[in-house]
Design a protein around this motif. Structure first.
Motif, PDB file in Angstrom:
ATOM      1  N   LYS A  90     -41.437 -14.380  39.568  1.00 56.49           N
ATOM      2  CA  LYS A  90     -40.771 -14.051  40.828  1.00 56.49           C
ATOM      3  C   LYS A  90     -41.407 -12.833  41.497  1.00 56.49           C
ATOM      4  N   GLN A  91     -41.773 -11.826  40.701  1.00 47.73           N
ATOM      5  CA  GLN A  91     -42.400 -10.633  41.284  1.00 47.73           C
ATOM      6  C   GLN A  91     -43.764 -10.964  41.873  1.00 47.73           C
ATOM      7  N   THR A  92     -44.508 -11.816  41.195  1.00 48.87           N
ATOM      8  CA  THR A  92     -45.817 -12.226  41.707  1.00 48.87           C
ATOM      9  C   THR A  92     -45.663 -12.993  43.005  1.00 48.87           C
ATOM     10  N   LEU A  93     -44.706 -13.900  43.054  1.00 51.74           N
ATOM     11  CA  LEU A  93     -44.469 -14.660  44.275  1.00 51.74           C
ATOM     12  C   LEU A  93     -44.076 -13.733  45.422  1.00 51.74           C
ATOM     13  N   THR A  94     -43.260 -12.754  45.143  1.00 48.03           N
ATOM     14  CA  THR A  94     -42.874 -11.780  46.173  1.00 48.03           C
ATOM     15  C   THR A  94     -44.110 -11.090  46.733  1.00 48.03           C
ATOM     16  N   ARG A  95     -45.003 -10.647  45.862  1.00 45.80           N
ATOM     17  CA  ARG A  95     -46.226  -9.964  46.307  1.00 45.80           C
ATOM     18  C   ARG A  95     -47.115 -10.897  47.133  1.00 45.80           C
ATOM     19  N   LYS A  96     -47.198 -12.149  46.747  1.00 46.75           N
ATOM     20  CA  LYS A  96     -48.015 -13.111  47.482  1.00 46.75           C
ATOM     21  C   LYS A  96     -47.423 -13.373  48.864  1.00 46.75           C
ATOM     22  N   ILE A  97     -46.126 -13.553  48.938  1.00 45.06           N
ATOM     23  CA  ILE A  97     -45.467 -13.810  50.219  1.00 45.06           C
ATOM     24  C   ILE A  97     -45.591 -12.605  51.147  1.00 45.06           C
ATOM     25  N   LYS A  98     -45.486 -11.406  50.596  1.00 45.36           N
ATOM     26  CA  LYS A  98     -45.577 -10.192  51.407  1.00 45.36           C
ATOM     27  C   LYS A  98     -47.020  -9.832  51.753  1.00 45.36           C
ATOM     28  N   GLY A  99     -47.978 -10.496  51.103  1.00 39.90           N
ATOM     29  CA  GLY A  99     -49.387 -10.276  51.429  1.00 39.90           C
ATOM     30  C   GLY A  99     -50.071  -9.178  50.647  1.00 39.90           C
ATOM     31  N   THR A 100     -49.422  -8.658  49.610  1.00 42.60           N
ATOM     32  CA  THR A 100     -50.060  -7.608  48.816  1.00 42.60           C
ATOM     33  C   THR A 100     -50.920  -8.178  47.699  1.00 42.60           C
ATOM     34  N   THR A 101     -50.741  -9.459  47.396  1.00 41.40           N
ATOM     35  CA  THR A 101     -51.556 -10.164  46.414  1.00 41.40           C
ATOM     36  C   THR A 101     -52.044 -11.449  47.064  1.00 41.40           C
ATOM     37  N   GLU A 102     -53.320 -11.758  46.844  1.00 43.98           N
ATOM     38  CA  GLU A 102     -53.915 -12.957  47.435  1.00 43.98           C
ATOM     39  C   GLU A 102     -53.441 -14.224  46.721  1.00 43.98           C
ATOM     40  N   TRP A 103     -53.390 -15.314  47.477  1.00 39.45           N
ATOM     41  CA  TRP A 103     -53.090 -16.622  46.914  1.00 39.45           C
ATOM     42  C   TRP A 103     -54.352 -17.172  46.266  1.00 39.45           C
ATOM     43  N   THR A 104     -54.211 -17.823  45.131  1.00 39.81           N
ATOM     44  CA  THR A 104     -55.342 -18.510  44.527  1.00 39.81           C
ATOM     45  C   THR A 104     -55.462 -19.889  45.173  1.00 39.81           C
TER      46      THR A 104
END
Length: 64
Positions: A27-41
């Motif tokens: 869930k934390q990873t998904l939050t970061r991806k949605i917010k744009g702080t982590t790139e989508w693979t």
């Protein structure tokens, strides 16, 4: 991106937890991806395209 995904989750009746599970991320990873702080693979993007039946992936992922 956040608004787009929230709208699609509502439209497809998919909860945040369900989406994280289907993408194989926490869930934390998904939050970061949605917010744009982590790139989508690439595999995650392909899963989103399938889950939400995204017709134009280029516009969905790259037009913010």
């Amino acid at each position: 991106m956040e608004d787009k995904i929230n709208q699609l989750m509502q439209e497809y009746s998919i909860t945040f937890n369900d989406l994280a599970t289907r993408l194989g991320v926490g869930k934390q990873t998904l939050t970061r991806k949605i917010k744009g702080t982590t790139e989508w693979t690439y595999p995650e993007m392909m899963s989103l395209i399938q889950i939400f039946n995204i017709k134009d992936p280029q516009q969905f992922f790259f037009n913010r």
